[in-house]
Design a protein around this motif. Sequence first.
Motif: not given
Length: 95
Positions: A55-61, A30-36
């Motif tokens: 490998l993750v891409d989160f905008d905030t802590d 699910k987080l992969m489909s959300d781009g996270k």
Amino acid sequence: MQYLVIAYDNDNALERRLESRAAHVEGTRKLMSDGKIINAAALVEDDVMVGSTLLVDFDTDEEIDEWLENEPYVKNNVWNMDEFQIVPIKLLPKN
């Protein structure tokens, strides 16, 4: 921000890992489909899963904290949080 996550399992966690795996994979997809989550893999030694790398891409802590609060491998004491690493990275663009 992009990060490399390295999470080794606790000692004797293989049974908990296998019990939690379906929920972990479902949440990860699910987080992969959300781009996270960009990509994820099991760490393997002698053909046995001993940890994870993501490998993750989160905008905030706060987003990272929310992910970890809901991550089945954290909730079920699979990952050794004393050795858990989150390293800032910059991935090479695809184009």
